[in-house]
Design an enzyme around this catalytic site. Sequence first.
Site, PDB file in Angstrom:
ATOM      1  CB  ILE A 168      19.961 -38.881  14.434  1.00 56.26           C
ATOM      2  CG1 ILE A 168      21.366 -39.082  14.009  1.00 56.26           C
ATOM      3  CG2 ILE A 168      19.670 -37.468  14.883  1.00 56.26           C
ATOM      4  CD1 ILE A 168      21.544 -38.793  12.747  1.00 56.26           C
ATOM      5  NE  ARG A 181      23.554 -40.339   4.738  1.00 57.07           N
ATOM      6  CZ  ARG A 181      24.802 -40.576   4.430  1.00 57.07           C
ATOM      7  NH1 ARG A 181      24.947 -41.809   4.296  1.00 57.07           N
ATOM      8  NH2 ARG A 181      25.537 -39.565   4.914  1.00 57.07           N
ATOM      9  CE1 TYR A 208      16.515 -33.014   6.348  1.00 54.86           C
ATOM     10  CE2 TYR A 208      17.208 -31.155   7.982  1.00 54.86           C
ATOM     11  CZ  TYR A 208      16.180 -32.018   7.519  1.00 54.86           C
ATOM     12  OH  TYR A 208      14.857 -32.048   7.946  1.00 54.86           O
ATOM     13  CD  GLU A 209      19.791 -37.097   9.090  1.00 55.67           C
ATOM     14  OE1 GLU A 209      20.039 -35.959   9.410  1.00 55.67           O
ATOM     15  OE2 GLU A 209      19.394 -37.814  10.058  1.00 55.67           O
ATOM     16  N   GLY A 210      23.469 -35.785   5.167  1.00 55.78           N
ATOM     17  CA  GLY A 210      24.378 -36.134   4.069  1.00 55.78           C
ATOM     18  C   GLY A 210      23.657 -35.646   2.737  1.00 55.78           C
TER      19      GLY A 210
END
Lengths: 528, 252
Positions: free
Chosen positions: A120, A266, A400-402
């Site tokens: 990322i 994701r 995390y990561e949404g």
Amino acid sequence: MESALAQPAAARETGCGFFSRTPESIFTPEDFRGDDALMIEAANDFSRKEVLPVAERLDHQEDDLMPSLIRKAGELGFCGIDSPEAYGGLGLGKNLAARILEFLSLNASFSVTVGVTSGISQVGLSWFGTDEQKAKYLPRLTSGEWMGAYALSEPNSGSDALSASTRADKRGDKYILNGTKMWISNAKWAEFFLVMAKVDGERFSAFIVERDFPGVEIAREEHKMGLKGSSTARVLLENCEVPVENLLYEEGKGHQVALNALNLGRFKLSSMSIGPLRSSIELAARYSLERKQFGEPISNFGLIRKKLALMATMIWASESMIYRTGAMIDGAFAEWGGPVEGNKKAAEEYSVECSMCKVFSTEAESLGIDEALQCYGGYGFTEEFPIARNYRDARVSRIYEGTNEINRVFIGSRLARKISEGKASGESANDSFVAELAGRALLSVPKDQVGLGALSDLLMFQYAEQSARLRARQGGLHKALYGRFVDWVNPRAAEAYQAIVSEAVSLPAPSGVGVDEIAEAVLAKRLP
Amino acid sequence: MRLRRALMKILVPIKRVVDPYAKVRSLPDGSGMDTTGLKFEINPFDEIAVEEAVRLKEKDPSIEIVAVSIGGAECEEQLRKGLAMGADRAILVETNDPLDSTVVAAELAALANELKPDMILMGKQATDDDNNQAGQMLAAKLNWPQATFAAKVERGDGIVRVTRETDTGDETLELPLPCLVTTDLRLNEPRYIALPGIIKARSKPLEKRPRMTSAAPKTRIVRMEAPAARQAGRKVGSVDELYVALKDRGAL
């Protein structure tokens, strides 16, 4: 030997295409052959020999231990697998990179550290950076010389990421950044930060910030429940001076950088969640063979075998979705990638599938590791055995990561939007119990979050079941795994359906596959 | 460093074996092992041989390392790994014939006569059948000096110095070239293969060829079966108790 190629554009599914059509075939993990398999094996070897033996020391954040592992990983090529060759990367596909990452992820603290620096923090730069920006920063990241970090969240903006309050004001040839970034993985070690801030407090933008820029301060480490070996801290920006050439992409378009990087993030997190589950099932199997009660190893007992079978089934189903999705992403990049507009299009095309993989595999991870710990009985509840660490480490995957909640809001609504915009067909594939339920539920898209979440579950189950079904065509153990998976997923799909449409659903007959065939394979290390 | 005019060639035979850590079981009819779903590796002792050859090459880049395997097309995987570790080229003697140490030694001898390596570096045994004889047979066929169970290998002028760990202490042998050396576990720890190494290996030559001899196996596998289940042991509380227990069983 040829590397597994991206699927040709003609054969490739479109985003959300799974809903209305079951493809002839999909890419499966068994399709990683030859050199690909060798690379995956190299990652597995590195994890087992270099990372797992120092897991405890990593958790104590021993000086320079993690950075030295990252440098070693960099020397072996693990920090730039899917980054462009021109900038020190290996230029390999995202799908293979994800599979390699899965095996680098047997320890979760190392996983997040290498995942962030290789993933990322780099993709935004690869997709949106100028040649100068890429030439200056990518080689340092791909070689492992520098660690990278991604800074989006703030104390008051988590899931609502675009409400960030960090601002950037242009003063001459510099932007002056002010604000606090929260939960920044790798903060302690990173030299490179991809920071989101609003120009004049309005235009959301992405900036490349070096650790040594004036006005950058890293706060103390967060005291976390798990992932203790990874670094997580706030990044404080106080009149931080960023040269204008370090604006990434354009003013006011930072959300495209941030969110597209997150889509891929994701997807990658899905394989990063399966890695720890993989090491946990091995631990549980080994322990069950050694631990004797009532005069025999507990691996002989049905309820322990059931757990092993469940873990193997969840890994298998997750893999079936993840690497199908990855091959489609590679196909999209092969067709459109290169120019910024093409990169955006390719990164967005399978955003729903990426979210489904993320939710499914992180929940598979939680469920599976919980069962692995249970195999240990009371010993699982102590820090004397490694399974407790895996249990604590896994908890954050769903956050995390949404968060899985924000992903659940996204999946159902984005699919519905794609259908209403004519970008996807609303006609259900209708070729399995789950697919039929999903088709019926989509006739009226729920407006409330609870209903929408249930719809997303149903769609995710459909994607999982369909992927599993196609993979099961290889026969052998795959068939048994599919049987166990349908028995797991059908009642859950029915439950989700009933939460949306208040009517009774009767379940199809169970597959009749018992736990023994799979449990035996796990105990004999034929699975996963 | 002194430049060597003569190019040194090292031949490294590689055997494909089932993952030594996997739990294997025999086929129901006892004709062999059930290998479905199992991973295959380079025989760990052969991997040590590749590593040693690569280390020698790192000191002297003029060395050429040729990896060779005998067996089915699937052995290409292990040769690819050898190339990724640093071998320069690979040869697969492709055959589905049953192989025992005699056949392997005959094939490797034919190959050595053709390629004329200065040294053959190979595992002391394979982890699947633990025969520990292909190397010795090969040296005898070639009439070459051999040093088995090497714990240290050094190059001198026209010679190789090999240290062997024996029960009575370290024994150092000096062998003229060409010679054959078999590797022991403590010789080195093989490196991790780097991803760029794997990519680089794609352009290295891998030659497939048929067998060169008609040597027939001198042994054949009659039956394979799992070892009988061991009786569970029991814990004794003291030396005295142990003494009594051993005496009861007639062990003392």
